[in-house]
Design a protein around this motif. Sequence first.
Motif, short mmCIF file in Angstrom:
data_model
loop_
_atom_site.label_atom_id
_atom_site.label_comp_id
_atom_site.label_asym_id
_atom_site.label_seq_id
_atom_site.Cartn_x
_atom_site.Cartn_y
_atom_site.Cartn_z
N SER A 272 1.52 -33.43 35.77
CA SER A 272 1.46 -32.40 34.73
C SER A 272 0.19 -32.50 33.90
CB SER A 272 2.69 -32.52 33.82
OG SER A 272 2.76 -33.81 33.24
N ALA A 273 -0.89 -32.94 34.52
CA ALA A 273 -2.13 -33.16 33.78
C ALA A 273 -2.70 -31.87 33.20
CB ALA A 273 -3.16 -33.81 34.70
N ALA A 274 -2.54 -30.74 33.89
CA ALA A 274 -3.14 -29.48 33.44
C ALA A 274 -2.65 -29.04 32.06
CB ALA A 274 -2.91 -28.39 34.49
N PRO A 275 -1.34 -28.92 31.82
CA PRO A 275 -0.91 -28.52 30.48
C PRO A 275 -1.21 -29.58 29.42
CG PRO A 275 0.98 -29.03 31.87
CD PRO A 275 -0.20 -28.98 32.76
N VAL A 276 -1.23 -30.85 29.81
CA VAL A 276 -1.56 -31.91 28.85
C VAL A 276 -3.00 -31.76 28.38
CG1 VAL A 276 -1.89 -34.39 28.55
CG2 VAL A 276 0.15 -33.55 29.73
N VAL A 277 -3.91 -31.55 29.32
CA VAL A 277 -5.32 -31.38 28.97
C VAL A 277 -5.50 -30.14 28.10
CG1 VAL A 277 -7.61 -30.84 29.90
CG2 VAL A 277 -6.22 -32.64 30.95
N GLU A 278 -4.83 -29.05 28.47
CA GLU A 278 -4.97 -27.80 27.70
C GLU A 278 -4.48 -27.96 26.27
OE1 GLU A 278 -3.55 -23.10 27.95
OE2 GLU A 278 -3.26 -24.46 29.67
N LEU A 279 -3.37 -28.68 26.08
CA LEU A 279 -2.79 -28.82 24.75
C LEU A 279 -3.51 -29.87 23.91
CD1 LEU A 279 0.99 -28.66 25.68
CD2 LEU A 279 -0.27 -26.97 24.34
N VAL A 280 -3.91 -30.98 24.52
CA VAL A 280 -4.48 -32.11 23.77
C VAL A 280 -5.99 -31.99 23.62
CG1 VAL A 280 -4.75 -34.61 23.71
CG2 VAL A 280 -2.59 -33.62 24.49
N LEU A 281 -6.68 -31.63 24.69
CA LEU A 281 -8.14 -31.61 24.66
C LEU A 281 -8.72 -30.21 24.53
CD1 LEU A 281 -8.80 -34.24 27.50
CD2 LEU A 281 -8.72 -34.63 25.03
N GLY A 282 -8.01 -29.21 24.99
CA GLY A 282 -8.51 -27.85 24.90
C GLY A 282 -9.05 -27.33 26.22
N PRO A 283 -9.22 -26.02 26.34
CA PRO A 283 -9.66 -25.41 27.60
C PRO A 283 -11.02 -25.91 28.09
CG PRO A 283 -8.81 -23.75 26.08
CD PRO A 283 -8.92 -25.02 25.30
N LYS A 284 -11.90 -26.32 27.19
CA LYS A 284 -13.23 -26.74 27.63
C LYS A 284 -13.21 -28.03 28.44
CE LYS A 284 -14.43 -29.23 23.37
NZ LYS A 284 -15.40 -29.32 22.25
N TRP A 285 -12.05 -28.72 28.44
CA TRP A 285 -11.93 -29.98 29.18
C TRP A 285 -11.19 -29.81 30.50
CZ3 TRP A 285 -14.42 -34.35 27.86
CH2 TRP A 285 -14.92 -34.44 26.56
N PHE A 286 -11.00 -28.56 30.95
CA PHE A 286 -10.27 -28.34 32.19
C PHE A 286 -10.89 -29.07 33.38
CE2 PHE A 286 -8.16 -24.13 30.80
CZ PHE A 286 -7.03 -24.81 30.43
N ALA A 287 -12.20 -29.30 33.31
CA ALA A 287 -12.89 -29.93 34.44
C ALA A 287 -12.41 -31.35 34.70
CB ALA A 287 -14.40 -29.93 34.19
N VAL A 288 -11.83 -32.01 33.68
CA VAL A 288 -11.40 -33.40 33.86
C VAL A 288 -9.92 -33.49 34.24
CG1 VAL A 288 -13.12 -34.16 32.18
CG2 VAL A 288 -10.75 -33.77 31.44
N THR A 289 -9.27 -32.36 34.45
CA THR A 289 -7.84 -32.38 34.74
C THR A 289 -7.51 -33.20 35.97
OG1 THR A 289 -7.54 -30.19 33.73
CG2 THR A 289 -5.84 -30.94 35.27
N THR A 290 -8.25 -32.98 37.05
CA THR A 290 -7.99 -33.72 38.29
C THR A 290 -8.22 -35.21 38.10
OG1 THR A 290 -8.61 -31.80 39.62
CG2 THR A 290 -8.61 -33.95 40.72
N ALA A 291 -9.32 -35.56 37.43
CA ALA A 291 -9.63 -36.97 37.21
C ALA A 291 -8.57 -37.65 36.36
CB ALA A 291 -11.00 -37.11 36.55
#
Length: 207
Positions: free
Chosen positions: A26-45
């Motif tokens: 569930s990394a995608a919604p976690v990144v979106e909520l915690v870090l913001g859309p500009k960090w989508f590139a690190v979702t896979t990592a």
Amino acid sequence: VFSGYVMAMRMIAIYAFPVGFGLAASAAPVVELVLGPKWFAVTTALGILALAVPFRLMSSFDSPLLLALGLPQVMLQNRLISLATLVIALLASLHWGVTGVACAWAVAAPLVWIITSWRFCIRLGWPVLAIVRGVSAPFVCSLIMLAAVWFAARAAESMGIPALPRLILLMVLGAAVYSALMLIGARDATAEAWGMLRGAFRRVPAS
């Protein structure tokens, strides 16, 4: 000491594997909520790195016990093996960027845990398979949960569900799948873990 160590590994595995693997799925919604859309590139990592978390937690438990048993040389050797393995893996993966480094870390972490735990048990004369059996049920159940949550995450994303309700949905699904599998495959260990969790939060009676 051995039975206490196996129980500690089992308890760490019961809680750490579903958390780490659940975060990976569930990394995608976690990144979106915690870090913001500009960090989508690190979702896979981030998702790949989360796979290493349970193994790192289990590995960290060895050092205090080795010191308590008067075996600092074994602890030092394990630390050096861990450092060498991680450095080699990271250097070999730099060519593939952040995702490559995350993959190297996710591969190196379980490898380090296997090597150091094996050396640890051989040095103390403990049966390695007992530890493997202790963590196998949480590992397998978490893998199945990972697959279920990953597919649900893809479906929820394609349906356009916002990040927060999507994350809540995935957490509930993951908890339900993991709990059901553990109750079926490792009921005694699940009851033991639940009892320890209740004891940790139980209020001390007033004197």
